[in-house]
Design an enzyme around this catalytic site. Structure first.
Site, PDB file in Angstrom:
ATOM      1  N   SER A   1       0.848  -1.192   0.000  1.00 53.93           N
ATOM      2  CA  SER A   1       0.000   0.000   0.000  1.00 53.93           C
ATOM      3  C   SER A   1       0.880   1.238   0.000  1.00 53.93           C
ATOM      4  CB  SER A   1      -0.896   0.024   1.242  1.00 53.93           C
ATOM      5  OG  SER A   1      -1.530   1.285   1.394  1.00 53.93           O
TER       6      SER A   1
ATOM      7  N   LYS B   1       2.736  -2.506   6.357  1.00 53.75           N
ATOM      8  CA  LYS B   1       3.012  -2.509   4.926  1.00 53.75           C
ATOM      9  C   LYS B   1       4.459  -2.113   4.632  1.00 53.75           C
ATOM     10  CE  LYS B   1      -0.938  -3.927   3.339  1.00 53.75           C
ATOM     11  NZ  LYS B   1      -1.031  -5.301   2.762  1.00 53.75           N
TER      12      LYS B   1
ATOM     13  N   TYR C   1      -1.148   0.023  10.387  1.00 55.48           N
ATOM     14  CA  TYR C   1      -1.230  -0.447   9.016  1.00 55.48           C
ATOM     15  C   TYR C   1       0.000  -0.033   8.213  1.00 55.48           C
ATOM     16  CZ  TYR C   1      -3.186  -1.077   4.299  1.00 55.48           C
ATOM     17  OH  TYR C   1      -3.410  -1.455   2.992  1.00 55.48           O
TER      18      TYR C   1
END
Length: 296
Positions: A187, A204, A200
């Site tokens: 991402s 990633k 998050y």
């Protein structure tokens, strides 16, 4: 500079960058570039996956589904993995209409036994493994002031550990099939700084660097690359924008291309990495985000 066999200085560089139509040689071996205007590239063949078998996780919807369909259109048979059987069976039916084989494997990537089953069934029913797309993953925003260790660790484990384990498990089958390609779906959050995405984003970013290191571990038999999607108009994003239309205008204002991406945009990049078109590419992170350098 180096000396040639007569002891005089050789002023040619150690490496030559060939012009289009030239073959690459090292001057260290006293060989000049060889050029031809007759060099032809079989573009359809480079992007073909005919005779290949791919595993795609998170294949029931969105990016995973788009990758699976694109691979089938390019000639691959596909093992589809996700948690919802009905979603998998719908995608499998689409692939079978294209004339390719597909198997549906219910799989929670956080369960190692299910990963073993996915690999075993793919080999037994489709005859080998050439391509792996680690697409399953996620987690939403988090408040750093209240996020528990358990929730933070879950973000890391869901987005990193299954990819590590599945690469490990497909490595030998890929070598037995003549080599392979792994595409990890990351991402833009891995490189953008934004509020309330620390868990998050960290996960990633870890996936990105894991991929680059593993690419060196598994080369030259297995290539490992990463795609960083930007804002992709999946069902979940579409549902969110319906409840917050003002955010749509703000998000689009940060994307130079002026539009959200589609799952097929990521699938096209995945096809490049899966195919021989990228035979000399590994350890790379490709942003597919419409030119965005921030999303908030």
């Amino acid at each position: 500079m180096t000396k040639n066999s007569l002891g005089s200085l050789d002023l040619r560089p150690d490496f030559w960058i060939p012009a289009p139509g030239c073959f690459f040689y090292s001057a260290k071996f006293n060989i000049w570039p060889s050029c031809t205007d007759e060099t032809m590239i079989d573009v359809p063949g480079l992007f073909s996956l005919k005779g290949k078998v791919a595993i795609v996780t998170g294949a029931g919807k969105g990016i995973g589904r788009a990758c699976a369909i694109a691979f089938a259109q390019a000639g691959a048979d596909v093992a589809l993995a996700a948690r919802t059987r009905s979603d998998l069976e719908a995608v499998a039916a689409e692939i079978q209409k294209l004339g390719q084989r597909a198997i549906s494997v219910v799989c929670d990537v956080n369960d190692e036994a299910m990963l073993d089953n996915l690999v075993a069934r793919t080999q037994a029913e489709l005859g080998g493994i050439h391509v792996l797309v680690n697409n399953a993953g996620g987690t939403g925003p988090n408040d750093p002031g209240t996020t528990s260790a358990e929730d933070f660790n879950h973000a890391l484990s869901w987005n990193v550990t299954p990819a590590f384990l599945l690469i490990q498990k497909v490595a030998d089958p890929m070598r037995a099939s003549g080599g392979g390609s792994v595409i990890n779906i990351s991402s833009v959050a891995a490189r953008f700084a934004q509020k309330n995405f620390s868990a998050y984003a960290a996960a990633k970013a870890a996936l990105n660097h894991l991929s680059r290191n593993l690419a060196n571990d598994y080369a030259p038999d297995i290539r490992i690359n990463v795609i960083e999607p930007g804002p992709i108009l999946t069902d979940s994003l579409a549902d969110y924008l319906k409840t917050a239309p003002e955010h749509e205008k703000a998000m689009l204002g940060m994307i130079p291309m002026g539009a959200f991406g589609k799952p097929e945009d990521i699938a096209a990049a995945a096809l490049y990495f899966a195919s021989d078109a990228s035979r000399w590419v590994t350890s790379k992170v490709l942003g597919v985000e419409g030119g965005a350098e921030r999303v908030s």
